[in-house]
Enzyme design. Structure first.
Site, short mmCIF file in Angstrom:
data_model
loop_
_atom_site.label_atom_id
_atom_site.label_comp_id
_atom_site.label_asym_id
_atom_site.label_seq_id
_atom_site.Cartn_x
_atom_site.Cartn_y
_atom_site.Cartn_z
N LYS A 197 0.84 -1.20 0.00
CA LYS A 197 0.00 0.00 0.00
C LYS A 197 0.87 1.25 0.00
O LYS A 197 0.63 2.20 -0.75
CB LYS A 197 -0.93 0.00 1.23
CG LYS A 197 -2.05 -1.03 1.14
CD LYS A 197 -2.83 -1.17 2.45
CE LYS A 197 -3.88 -2.29 2.32
NZ LYS A 197 -4.64 -2.53 3.55
N GLN B 283 -4.35 -1.03 9.72
CA GLN B 283 -4.36 -2.38 9.14
C GLN B 283 -4.93 -3.39 10.14
O GLN B 283 -4.57 -3.39 11.32
CB GLN B 283 -2.93 -2.77 8.73
CG GLN B 283 -2.81 -4.09 7.99
CD GLN B 283 -3.47 -4.08 6.62
OE1 GLN B 283 -3.66 -3.04 6.00
NE2 GLN B 283 -3.84 -5.25 6.13
N ASP C 39 -10.61 3.56 4.40
CA ASP C 39 -11.01 2.15 4.38
C ASP C 39 -12.54 2.02 4.39
O ASP C 39 -13.08 0.93 4.17
CB ASP C 39 -10.47 1.46 5.64
CG ASP C 39 -9.53 0.32 5.31
OD1 ASP C 39 -9.42 -0.04 4.13
OD2 ASP C 39 -8.92 -0.21 6.25
N1 GUN Z 1 -6.81 -6.44 6.42
C1 GUN Z 1 -7.20 -7.19 5.36
N2 GUN Z 1 -7.89 -6.43 4.48
C2 GUN Z 1 -7.94 -5.18 4.99
C3 GUN Z 1 -8.51 -3.96 4.55
O1 GUN Z 1 -9.11 -3.85 3.49
N3 GUN Z 1 -8.33 -2.91 5.37
C4 GUN Z 1 -7.67 -3.00 6.54
N4 GUN Z 1 -7.55 -1.90 7.28
N5 GUN Z 1 -7.12 -4.11 6.98
C5 GUN Z 1 -7.26 -5.20 6.21
#
Ligand code: GUN
Length: 280
Positions: free
Chosen positions: A50, A94, A117
């Protein structure tokens, strides 16, 4: 194999190039802060990807790494500081978080205007209410794949497998908003194969390797596989038995190279959207 492959990698690359171009013309750099607590190996890879993708798009990305023993109060203080930082347009915590931390409490501490998110209760509610807001990245990526593949959703029977807050529920809401006739099925649903066979569009997000078999799929159906599962021997597979389903489906996403790349591209898009809405 008869199904058309929906190439998420290529579709995401096109979107990322568009975002990079857009950011270059914006006159300022949108800011993204990603918080990683602990050292979960999968999360570490996702966060690195990311951060790198954001930088490549011209976004000012920073990753804040906190130890696994971080308390909820410490994490809340970090989020509060980022909420107050005008250079930060997007905040992503995350998941999963260590068990001493209540994930939803932390997510809901994020300023909804910076919730790239789309997981705060405010943005989840906006999605259901049909009010413009920030939409979770993976569900948004699923919708963009369907659009890029030219799938007509109006009146289509769509089956979403899995009712998670991260994917299943928001995908069902987005498909409903796109005028599909949506069934949300899950581990307690009776006769999943029969539910699946009725669907013209199947979105699988259950986290069970190759659970959806070829004889679950109606001929010509569109299959979107959100799953990313590592088998004991190391191979990466989705929630869909790819070869079997590709023999029957009209179009299908591969794993890897399907939904995964779209999630990151949509995070970049959400960061730019958040920046534009905040700075307007
Ligand atoms: N962990 C797995 N997928 C995601 C996501 O889309 N966002 C976040 N914050 N954590 C994740």
């Amino acid at each position: 194999m008869s199904a058309r492959i929906i190439d998420g990698k290529a579709i995401a690359a096109t979107l990322r190039a568009k975002i990079r171009q857009y950011v270059a013309e914006l006159g300022y750099q949108p800011g993204l802060a990603v918080i990683l607590v602990g050292d979960n190996p999968a999360s570490t890879v996702y966060v690195r990807n990311k951060d790198r993708a954001a930088r490549e798009a011209g976004i000012a990305a920073r990753t804040i790494r906190l130890p696994a023993a971080t308390s909820e109060a410490e994490l809340l203080a970090t989020v509060a500081a980022l909420n107050d930082d005008p250079s930060v347009d997007g905040i992503l915590v995350q998941l999963p978080l260590p068990e001493q931390i209540r994930a939803q409490a932390v997510i809901d501490a994020i300023d909804p205007a910076k919730d790239v998110d789309g997981l705060t209760q405010v943005n989840a509610g906006r999605l259901l209410a049909g009010v413009r807001g920030l939409v979770p990245c993976t569900p948004l990526g699923v919708m963009k794949l369907l659009a890029a593949a030219g799938v007509s959703l109006t009146g289509a029977r769509a089956l979403v497998l899995g009712r998670s807050v991260l994917v299943g529920k928001p995908v069902a809401a987005l498909l409903t908003a796109a005028d599909a006739t949506v069934t949300l099925a899950h581990s307690r649903s009776r006769d999943l194969p029969a539910e699946c066979r009725r669907a013209e569009v199947v979105v699988a997000a259950v986290g069970r390797p190759e659970m959806v078999r070829g004889d679950w799929i109606a001929p010509g159906a569109v299959v979107i596989d959100v799953g990313i599962n590592r088998l004991p021997e190391g191979r990466l597979v989705g929630d869909v038995a790819f070869a079997e389903c590709a023999a029957v489906a009209g179009a299908i996403t591969p794993v890897p190279g399907g939904v995964g790349p779209m999630t990151i591209a949509c995070l970049l898009e959400n960061t730019v959207t958040a920046a534009m809405l905040r700075r307007a």
